[in-house]
Enzyme design. Structure first.
Site, PDB file in Angstrom:
ATOM      1  NE  ARG A 117     -27.989   2.937  37.976  1.00  0.00           N
ATOM      2  CZ  ARG A 117     -27.833   3.288  36.392  1.00  0.00           C
ATOM      3  NH1 ARG A 117     -26.432   3.057  35.820  1.00  0.00           N
ATOM      4  NH2 ARG A 117     -27.780   4.046  35.779  1.00  0.00           N
TER       5      ARG A 117
ATOM      6  CG  HIS B 128     -21.410   3.982  37.302  1.00  0.00           C
ATOM      7  ND1 HIS B 128     -22.387   4.397  38.306  1.00  0.00           N
ATOM      8  CD2 HIS B 128     -21.735   4.046  36.292  1.00  0.00           C
ATOM      9  CE1 HIS B 128     -23.206   4.031  37.928  1.00  0.00           C
ATOM     10  NE2 HIS B 128     -23.088   4.274  36.614  1.00  0.00           N
TER      11      HIS B 128
HETATM   12  P1  NAP Z   1     -33.737   0.160  27.428  1.00  0.00           P
HETATM   13  O1  NAP Z   1     -33.146   0.721  26.088  1.00  0.00           O
HETATM   14  O2  NAP Z   1     -34.439   0.054  28.634  1.00  0.00           O
HETATM   15  O3  NAP Z   1     -33.753  -1.652  27.811  1.00  0.00           O
HETATM   16  C1  NAP Z   1     -33.609  -2.692  28.532  1.00  0.00           C
HETATM   17  C2  NAP Z   1     -33.535  -4.065  28.156  1.00  0.00           C
HETATM   18  O4  NAP Z   1     -33.598  -4.847  29.397  1.00  0.00           O
HETATM   19  C3  NAP Z   1     -34.560  -4.324  26.559  1.00  0.00           C
HETATM   20  O5  NAP Z   1     -34.412  -5.443  25.447  1.00  0.00           O
HETATM   21  C4  NAP Z   1     -35.810  -4.964  27.919  1.00  0.00           C
HETATM   22  O6  NAP Z   1     -36.399  -5.867  27.026  1.00  0.00           O
HETATM   23  C5  NAP Z   1     -34.846  -5.628  29.358  1.00  0.00           C
HETATM   24  N1  NAP Z   1     -35.836  -5.729  30.838  1.00  0.00           N
HETATM   25  C6  NAP Z   1     -35.441  -5.209  31.355  1.00  0.00           C
HETATM   26  N2  NAP Z   1     -36.769  -5.715  32.268  1.00  0.00           N
HETATM   27  C7  NAP Z   1     -36.052  -7.385  31.615  1.00  0.00           C
HETATM   28  C8  NAP Z   1     -36.682  -8.286  32.583  1.00  0.00           C
HETATM   29  N3  NAP Z   1     -37.691  -8.047  33.639  1.00  0.00           N
HETATM   30  N4  NAP Z   1     -36.877  -9.362  31.846  1.00  0.00           N
HETATM   31  C9  NAP Z   1     -36.042  -9.206  30.749  1.00  0.00           C
HETATM   32  N5  NAP Z   1     -35.315  -8.395  29.729  1.00  0.00           N
HETATM   33  C10 NAP Z   1     -36.220  -6.852  31.118  1.00  0.00           C
HETATM   34  O7  NAP Z   1     -32.004   0.620  28.646  1.00  0.00           O
HETATM   35  P2  NAP Z   1     -30.476   0.076  28.017  1.00  0.00           P
HETATM   36  O8  NAP Z   1     -30.519   2.259  27.813  1.00  0.00           O
HETATM   37  O9  NAP Z   1     -30.316  -0.972  27.244  1.00  0.00           O
HETATM   38  O10 NAP Z   1     -29.681   0.110  29.365  1.00  0.00           O
HETATM   39  C11 NAP Z   1     -29.372  -0.588  30.305  1.00  0.00           C
HETATM   40  C12 NAP Z   1     -28.652  -0.044  31.543  1.00  0.00           C
HETATM   41  O11 NAP Z   1     -27.695  -0.047  31.201  1.00  0.00           O
HETATM   42  C13 NAP Z   1     -30.155   1.262  32.288  1.00  0.00           C
HETATM   43  O12 NAP Z   1     -31.006   0.670  32.438  1.00  0.00           O
HETATM   44  C14 NAP Z   1     -28.753   1.255  33.493  1.00  0.00           C
HETATM   45  O13 NAP Z   1     -29.292   0.808  34.437  1.00  0.00           O
HETATM   46  C15 NAP Z   1     -27.275   1.016  32.348  1.00  0.00           C
HETATM   47  N6  NAP Z   1     -26.726   2.050  33.070  1.00  0.00           N
HETATM   48  C16 NAP Z   1     -25.571   1.791  33.005  1.00  0.00           C
HETATM   49  C17 NAP Z   1     -23.959   2.567  32.549  1.00  0.00           C
HETATM   50  C18 NAP Z   1     -22.894   2.586  33.126  1.00  0.00           C
HETATM   51  O14 NAP Z   1     -22.230   3.927  33.264  1.00  0.00           O
HETATM   52  N7  NAP Z   1     -22.545   1.831  34.574  1.00  0.00           N
HETATM   53  C19 NAP Z   1     -24.628   4.193  31.727  1.00  0.00           C
HETATM   54  C20 NAP Z   1     -25.622   3.890  31.032  1.00  0.00           C
HETATM   55  C21 NAP Z   1     -26.631   3.317  31.469  1.00  0.00           C
HETATM   56  P3  NAP Z   1     -37.651  -5.219  26.071  1.00  0.00           P
HETATM   57  O15 NAP Z   1     -36.318  -5.220  24.722  1.00  0.00           O
HETATM   58  O16 NAP Z   1     -38.222  -6.474  25.995  1.00  0.00           O
HETATM   59  O17 NAP Z   1     -38.416  -4.081  26.984  1.00  0.00           O
END
Ligand code: NAP
Length: 308
Positions: free
Chosen positions: A223, A271
């Site tokens: 983001r 994006h």
């Molecule tokens: P997810 O499955 O919820 O994984 C989030 C990861 O971040 C987890 O490993 C979590 O740790 C870690 N995390 C969260 N807060 C943290 C902190 N304070 N310190 C260290 N690690 C932290 O999310 P996802 O599905 O992989 O998606 C990630 C992000 O990608 C989304 O939230 C979105 O913003 C972005 N995204 C972008 C696009 C685009 O087109 N550009 C599309 C889709 C998504 P734990 O494993 O320990 O919980």
């Protein structure tokens, strides 16, 4: 069982087709024609008007059409039902493609070769093996894990950083605030795949860039709020960073006069890093509804206390 569907109506047709194909026995109502509010048990939505979800007395679950839930949390009156993020195979695969593409661009010095080509200058830069290039992924969730595994399969030396401790074959796993500095110190190409929370907003800042080896590159496909934009420009100008690939921005669309557009060391994409296909996304919704109706908790529900 009735499901309410709401998205940007220009894009609704393929979704309605996939819903009709995969939920032939279920009634689909498309916002704003919602009929009797008591009938609706599930909602599959992008940016519902504030108060709409609360007005559905029998709502069991809200399915987000996006991975991020920022479009839902704008509603101050969201009812206390589980909110499920979009997790589906096309979205994961397309994000991994984007990450691999940008990592390879930096690994293969594409920015430098574009600049040399513009000058009609033939020069072979130092070549490095993938295993001599350390990639670090901030976030080892659904998207970060998949990207890490595919990059490791290409031979890169991959590490990841998460909130809680993890173990993954072939990936060096770091976690928590104490794990961040050693993770950064070994990272030549940094990828941000964190959710945007109070703890991660502005994490890509001067202090973090200074902990990377000089000449590192940064890829932000999470983001725009993760990046402190002036700090990135400064780190690029100082040579602390060699390049950045950015898919997300604080303000989208990126304003015409923004410095990122013309910066020779920044790759801008609008994006598009990841996308959902209606067929695969609806498949994951149907699986989750089957689980819920069998009395099991939904997969990929948001934990509002940790913020993602
Ligand atoms: P997810 O499955 O919820 O994984 C989030 C990861 O971040 C987890 O490993 C979590 O740790 C870690 N995390 C969260 N807060 C943290 C902190 N304070 N310190 C260290 N690690 C932290 O999310 P996802 O599905 O992989 O998606 C990630 C992000 O990608 C989304 O939230 C979105 O913003 C972005 N995204 C972008 C696009 C685009 O087109 N550009 C599309 C889709 C998504 P734990 O494993 O320990 O919980």
């Amino acid at each position: 069982m009735t499901l309410l569907f709401k998205c940007d109506m220009t894009a609704a047709e393929p979704w309605l087709e996939a819903l009709a194909n995969q939920m032939p026995d279920r009634e689909i109502r498309v916002f704003p024609d919602i009929g009797s509010r008591e009938d609706i048990e599930y909602a599959l939505v992008y940016e519902p008007p504030p108060g709409l979800m609360k007005s559905l007395p029998n709502l069991k679950v809200i399915f987000s059409l996006w991975v991020g839930i920022d479009h839902l949390t704008k509603d101050p009156e969201l009812p206390p039902v589980p909110v499920v993020r979009m997790v589906e195979r096309c979205l994961t695969a397309s994000m991994t493609e984007y990450v691999v593409q940008q990592v390879l661009n930096f690994h293969k010095d594409c920015l430098d070769y574009r600049a040399l080509q513009a000058k009609r200058h033939w020069e072979q830069l130092e070549l490095k093996a993938a295993w001599d290039r350390n990639v670090g992924i901030l976030g080892l969730g659904t998207l970060g894990r998949d990207a890490a595994e595919k990059l490791a399969a290409l031979g890169f030396n991959v590490a990841g950083w998460s909130r809680m401790q993890k173990e993954m074959p072939d990936i060096d796993c770091y976690h928590g605030s104490e794990g961040l500095s050693p993770f950064l110190a070994r990272t030549h190409i940094l990828v941000c795949l964190l959710p945007l929370t109070d703890a991660t907003r502005g994490i890509l800042n001067k202090q973090l860039f200074e902990q990377l080896p000089r000449g590192a590159s940064v890829i932000n496909c999470a983001r725009g709020g993760h990046l402190v934009e002036p700090d990135l420009l400064q780190a690029l100008d100082d040579g602390q960073l060699a390049g950045a690939a950015l898919d997300v921005f604080e303000q989208e669309p990126l304003p015409d006069n923004h410095q990122f557009w013309n910066h020779p060391r920044i790759v801008v994409t609008p994006h598009i890093a990841a996308f959902s296909l209606p067929e695969t996304a609806v498949e994951s919704v149907v699986n989750n509804i089957d689980r819920i109706e069998a009395g099991q908790p939904p997969l990929n529900a948001v934990d509002f206390e940790r913020g993602y």
